[in-house]
Motif scaffolding. Structure first.
Motif, PDB file in Angstrom:
ATOM      1  N   HIS A 101      36.757  41.035  39.150  1.00 17.71           N
ATOM      2  CA  HIS A 101      36.621  40.013  40.199  1.00 17.71           C
ATOM      3  C   HIS A 101      35.299  39.257  40.166  1.00 17.71           C
ATOM      4  O   HIS A 101      34.990  38.544  41.116  1.00 17.71           O
TER       5      HIS A 101
ATOM      6  N   ASP B   1      33.579  38.927  43.517  1.00 18.14           N
ATOM      7  CA  ASP B   1      32.627  40.044  43.515  1.00 18.14           C
ATOM      8  C   ASP B   1      31.424  39.585  42.668  1.00 18.14           C
ATOM      9  O   ASP B   1      31.086  40.173  41.626  1.00 18.14           O
TER      10      ASP B   1
ATOM     11  N   ARG C 240      39.053  35.530  40.819  1.00 19.22           N
ATOM     12  CA  ARG C 240      40.190  36.272  41.342  1.00 19.22           C
ATOM     13  C   ARG C 240      41.000  35.445  42.345  1.00 19.22           C
ATOM     14  O   ARG C 240      42.173  35.733  42.575  1.00 19.22           O
TER      15      ARG C 240
ATOM     16  N   HIS D  88      33.852  46.889  41.813  1.00 25.53           N
ATOM     17  CA  HIS D  88      34.042  45.813  42.801  1.00 25.53           C
ATOM     18  C   HIS D  88      32.865  45.740  43.754  1.00 25.53           C
ATOM     19  O   HIS D  88      32.018  46.635  43.779  1.00 25.53           O
TER      20      HIS D  88
HETATM   21 ZN   LIG Z   1      36.974  43.222  43.842  1.00 31.18          ZN
END
Ligand SMILES: [Zn+2]
Length: 281
Positions: free
Chosen positions: A24, A47, A71, A164
């Protein structure tokens, strides 16, 4: 310039069966991502910095794989069936099983940006969603799978950390709206994706560095740990969510004064993981 869907950072020390993936943290926004809200708001889904924060990991024998795409465009930590039919202009040609994430507007392709505003002012065609899958999602998954499988074949066991970060406080669409979060949230899907001792080792290591740690609350882990975690086959997969307040301003995405300390703590964590894995082999 053609942007690759992922970057692979090879071990710079003796390789261990330890794979970190950051699905992400991608910052390359494809030209056809015509989101309606301002880019700064859409980017709050990222992220941001997570792959950079783990850049010390290959020095301890780990392999680090990071997605380059956002993402919010196509989410590598969702199943391919987690399709939001409300977003599509035409029928989806395969079976769909929308999850709770799609209900929340954040399935495979996000319908809303952080805070709840619509991501698009149009519907998407099934063809363009399929192109996002083929161009970005599939190669990323193939890279993570190939790495995990190759190390498992070589060592007889493999450990995977799915990396993450999370907002400090859940927004209205989260499962924990308004509740401040721990420094770290470990997700093993209620003990199903790795040995309990591995989750406990990571929790104890982070607590020993002075961090608060929650387990499976509010994040249990989603597609990547579900897909790869088979502890009975010595395939261990754990999601680690880091609180963004530990390293950045959540609006500007600029690193804050704690960034360097977190990066150092993550290097200590990976060093400890390397010792744990050597002892298990
Ligand atoms: Zn994430």
């Amino acid at each position: 310039m053609t942007v690759r869907p992922f970057l692979r950072h090879a071990p710079t020390a003796d390789a261990l069966p330890l794979v970190l993936d950051s699905p992400h943290s991608g910052e390359h926004y494809p030209d056809d991502f015509d989101h309606a809200p301002p880019r700064a708001l859409v980017r709050q889904a990222e992220d941001t910095h997570v792959a950079r924060l783990y850049r010390g990991a290959p020095g301890f024998g780990a392999t680090l794989i990071e997605a380059t795409f956002p993402r919010a465009y196509i989410d590598a930590n969702r199943s391919l069936a987690d399709i939001d039919l409300a977003l599509l202009a035409d029928p989806w040609p395969a079976p769909v099983t929308p999850s709770r994430k799609t209900e929340q507007g954040i399935g495979l392709v996000w319908r809303i940006a952080r805070g709840g505003s619509p991501m698009y002012d149009r519907k998407l065609t099934a063809d363009e969603v399929q192109r996002r899958i083929d161009r970005w999602y599939v190669p990323y998954h193939a890279a993570v799978t190939a790495e995990i499988d190759a190390l498992h074949a070589a060592f007889g066991a493999v450990w995977h950390i799915n990396c993450h970060s999370m907002p400090a406080v859940g927004d209205a669409n989260a499962d924990d709206p308004g509740r401040p979060r721990a420094d770290f949230v470990l997700g093993d899907r209620d003990g199903s994706t790795c040995a309990p001792g591995f989750t406990a080792f990571v929790a104890d290591t982070l607590a020993g560095l002075g961090h608060s740690v929650a387990i499976n609350d509010p994040y249990k882990g989603v597609e990547l740990v579900r897909k790869h975690g088979r502890p009975a086959l010595r395939r261990h997969s754990l999601q680690i969510e880091m609180n963004r307040r530990l390293y950045m301003d959540e609006v500007t995405l600029e690193p804050n004064t704690r960034y360097a300390a977190l990066e150092a703590d993550l290097a200590r964590l990976v060093a400890a993981l390397a010792g744990y894995i050597r002892a298990q082999l």
